[in-house]
Design a protein around this motif. Structure first.
Motif, PDB file in Angstrom:
ATOM      1  N   THR A   1      46.915 -34.150 -44.657  1.00 14.11           N
ATOM      2  CA  THR A   1      47.726 -35.402 -44.459  1.00 14.11           C
ATOM      3  C   THR A   1      46.329 -36.115 -43.516  1.00 14.11           C
ATOM      4  O   THR A   1      45.871 -35.453 -42.689  1.00 14.11           O
ATOM      5  CB  THR A   1      49.051 -35.647 -44.121  1.00 14.11           C
ATOM      6  N   GLU A   2      46.496 -37.374 -43.293  1.00  8.89           N
ATOM      7  CA  GLU A   2      45.462 -38.192 -42.569  1.00  8.89           C
ATOM      8  C   GLU A   2      46.294 -39.513 -42.151  1.00  8.89           C
ATOM      9  O   GLU A   2      46.692 -40.070 -43.412  1.00  8.89           O
ATOM     10  CB  GLU A   2      44.186 -38.168 -42.866  1.00  8.89           C
ATOM     11  N   ASP A   3      46.765 -39.798 -41.100  1.00  9.05           N
ATOM     12  CA  ASP A   3      47.270 -40.783 -40.656  1.00  9.05           C
ATOM     13  C   ASP A   3      48.873 -40.874 -41.208  1.00  9.05           C
ATOM     14  O   ASP A   3      49.283 -41.928 -41.792  1.00  9.05           O
ATOM     15  CB  ASP A   3      46.754 -42.056 -40.837  1.00  9.05           C
ATOM     16  N   GLY A   4      49.343 -39.792 -41.584  1.00 10.67           N
ATOM     17  CA  GLY A   4      50.752 -39.744 -42.137  1.00 10.67           C
ATOM     18  C   GLY A   4      50.563 -39.896 -43.704  1.00 10.67           C
ATOM     19  O   GLY A   4      51.863 -39.732 -44.362  1.00 10.67           O
ATOM     20  N   GLY A   5      49.566 -39.780 -44.450  1.00  7.96           N
ATOM     21  CA  GLY A   5      49.480 -39.861 -45.930  1.00  7.96           C
ATOM     22  C   GLY A   5      48.573 -38.804 -46.479  1.00  7.96           C
ATOM     23  O   GLY A   5      47.847 -38.058 -45.480  1.00  7.96           O
ATOM     24  N   PRO A   6      48.569 -38.666 -47.429  1.00  8.27           N
ATOM     25  CA  PRO A   6      47.704 -37.647 -48.169  1.00  8.27           C
ATOM     26  C   PRO A   6      46.231 -37.778 -48.248  1.00  8.27           C
ATOM     27  O   PRO A   6      46.025 -38.953 -48.139  1.00  8.27           O
ATOM     28  CB  PRO A   6      48.258 -37.608 -49.650  1.00  8.27           C
ATOM     29  N   SER A   7      45.745 -36.836 -47.979  1.00  3.32           N
ATOM     30  CA  SER A   7      44.060 -36.789 -47.973  1.00  3.32           C
ATOM     31  C   SER A   7      43.669 -35.977 -48.898  1.00  3.32           C
ATOM     32  O   SER A   7      43.642 -34.545 -48.758  1.00  3.32           O
ATOM     33  CB  SER A   7      43.766 -36.330 -46.422  1.00  3.32           C
ATOM     34  N   LEU A   8      43.137 -36.241 -49.992  1.00  3.58           N
ATOM     35  CA  LEU A   8      42.434 -35.550 -51.194  1.00  3.58           C
ATOM     36  C   LEU A   8      41.172 -35.635 -51.178  1.00  3.58           C
ATOM     37  O   LEU A   8      40.457 -36.841 -51.156  1.00  3.58           O
ATOM     38  CB  LEU A   8      43.217 -36.170 -52.437  1.00  3.58           C
ATOM     39  N   THR A   9      40.451 -34.527 -51.561  1.00  3.16           N
ATOM     40  CA  THR A   9      39.133 -34.830 -52.175  1.00  3.16           C
ATOM     41  C   THR A   9      38.927 -35.160 -53.355  1.00  3.16           C
ATOM     42  O   THR A   9      40.320 -35.256 -54.254  1.00  3.16           O
ATOM     43  CB  THR A   9      38.443 -33.213 -51.954  1.00  3.16           C
ATOM     44  N   ASP A  10      37.724 -35.743 -53.856  1.00  3.31           N
ATOM     45  CA  ASP A  10      37.845 -36.347 -55.176  1.00  3.31           C
ATOM     46  C   ASP A  10      38.145 -35.295 -56.239  1.00  3.31           C
ATOM     47  O   ASP A  10      38.770 -35.727 -57.161  1.00  3.31           O
ATOM     48  CB  ASP A  10      36.352 -36.882 -55.412  1.00  3.31           C
TER      49      ASP A  10
ATOM     50  N   LYS B   1      54.928 -31.996 -48.694  1.00  5.91           N
ATOM     51  CA  LYS B   1      55.007 -31.649 -47.435  1.00  5.91           C
ATOM     52  C   LYS B   1      54.428 -30.334 -46.807  1.00  5.91           C
ATOM     53  O   LYS B   1      53.959 -30.773 -45.697  1.00  5.91           O
ATOM     54  CB  LYS B   1      56.633 -31.470 -47.212  1.00  5.91           C
ATOM     55  N   THR B   2      54.549 -29.285 -47.366  1.00  6.37           N
ATOM     56  CA  THR B   2      53.892 -28.107 -46.892  1.00  6.37           C
ATOM     57  C   THR B   2      52.584 -27.753 -47.406  1.00  6.37           C
ATOM     58  O   THR B   2      51.804 -26.715 -46.855  1.00  6.37           O
ATOM     59  CB  THR B   2      55.118 -26.908 -47.529  1.00  6.37           C
TER      60      THR B   2
ATOM     61  N   MET C   1      36.566 -39.368 -50.602  1.00  7.38           N
ATOM     62  CA  MET C   1      38.174 -38.916 -50.252  1.00  7.38           C
ATOM     63  C   MET C   1      39.095 -40.052 -50.893  1.00  7.38           C
ATOM     64  O   MET C   1      38.673 -41.079 -51.158  1.00  7.38           O
ATOM     65  CB  MET C   1      38.145 -38.945 -48.785  1.00  7.38           C
ATOM     66  N   LYS C   2      40.371 -39.327 -51.291  1.00  9.58           N
ATOM     67  CA  LYS C   2      41.340 -40.416 -51.608  1.00  9.58           C
ATOM     68  C   LYS C   2      42.354 -40.285 -50.629  1.00  9.58           C
ATOM     69  O   LYS C   2      42.983 -39.025 -50.056  1.00  9.58           O
ATOM     70  CB  LYS C   2      41.529 -40.014 -52.997  1.00  9.58           C
ATOM     71  N   TYR C   3      43.400 -41.308 -50.403  1.00 10.23           N
ATOM     72  CA  TYR C   3      44.161 -41.368 -49.444  1.00 10.23           C
ATOM     73  C   TYR C   3      45.500 -41.770 -50.285  1.00 10.23           C
ATOM     74  O   TYR C   3      46.402 -42.396 -49.491  1.00 10.23           O
ATOM     75  CB  TYR C   3      43.898 -42.287 -48.190  1.00 10.23           C
ATOM     76  N   VAL C   4      45.454 -41.467 -51.440  1.00 12.24           N
ATOM     77  CA  VAL C   4      46.896 -41.923 -52.233  1.00 12.24           C
ATOM     78  C   VAL C   4      47.081 -40.749 -53.477  1.00 12.24           C
ATOM     79  O   VAL C   4      45.991 -40.459 -54.069  1.00 12.24           O
ATOM     80  CB  VAL C   4      46.918 -43.333 -52.781  1.00 12.24           C
TER      81      VAL C   4
END
Length: 251
Positions: free
Chosen positions: A22-31, A17-18, A1-4
């Motif tokens: 997100t996770e903990d207020g930031g983006p949550s992306l798979t690899d 935004k839509t 996972m990437k969080y940026v």
């Protein structure tokens, strides 16, 4: 996972935004999602994304569709079967209606061998010019053939889900014809998606389409495979499935 998000990801603030987890207020992306954005999916670059099941490929497609709608382009989402087309049609209505269609569901159209209908249940006058057309491969080919393939599709975003249908013994020829027509007409952006293309096939297809290959071999979620037989059900939990490797439990 990437969080940026990658630098120069290209997604608008509204899309972030839509249409982003997100996770903990930031983006949550798979690899796979991070790699696709890094390759330019958010800036309009074309790509073939090959990654295992449950790595967020549909979300990558949604970002491309949303960007296309924001740019006043026509967007097309192609799938393999009528049932899947209907499912995606309903999913996209719920996901995109408020923010991207402004509540006007006439902008999203479903086209299969059964019928051609928009989100309001009406028959659209020109479905090929709808904001979002969800169709099966064969239906879209038939629609283009009937209306005359445009000399240019430079204002069309095309997403091809399960693009490995190209290799199907019975249906692949139609997909090849369609992709050839689209490639010759050009497109604003092309996004191909697959979970099962082998590396060599993916490289050859991306080269033929003249798009960037994004290939990720790992996933963040474990999958449980079940084998049903007259003697019962066997299952196996798989992590980070390697392409082409699936061990069948011994009988």
């Amino acid at each position: 996972m990437k969080y940026v998000l990658p630098v120069n990801h290209g997604l608008s603030e509204r899309v972030i935004k839509t249409l982003m987890f997100t996770e903990d207020g930031g983006p949550s992306l798979t690899d796979a999602q991070y790699a696709a954005l890094k390759a330019g999916i958010g800036t309009g670059s074309s790509a073939l994304v090959v990654s295992p099941t449950s790595t967020g490929k549909t979300q990558i497609a949604v970002w491309a569709i949303a960007n296309g709608i924001e740019a006043n382009a026509n967007t097309v989402y192609l799938v393999t079967h009528r049932a899947l087309a209907k499912q995606k049609f309903e999913d996209f209505k719920k996901l995109l209606s408020a923010e991207y269609f402004k509540g006007d569901l006439s902008g999203i159209v479903l086209a299969t061998g059964d019928n051609v209908v928009n989100g309001k249940g009406e028959c659209p006058a020109d479905p090929l010019r709808s904001q979002l057309l969800v169709a099966t491969y064969e239906k879209y080919l038939a629609m283009l053939s009937a209306s005359g393939v445009p000399s240019s599709m430079a204002n069309t975003v095309v997403v091809c889900d399960e693009i490995q249908l190209l290799g199907d013994k019975y249906r692949g020829q139609n997909v090849e014809v369609l992709l050839t027509l689209l490639r010759n007409a050009g497109w604003k952006q092309f996004v191909g998606l697959s979970a099962v293309l082998y590396p060599k096939d993916a490289e050859e297809l991306s080269s033929w389409l003249n798009v960037t290959l994004v290939r990720v071999t790992t996933r963040e979620k474990d999958l449980r495979y079940e084998y049903w037989s007259t003697s019962g059900i066997e299952s196996e939990l798989l992590s980070n499935l390697v392409y082409g490797v699936l061990r069948r439990p011994s009988a």
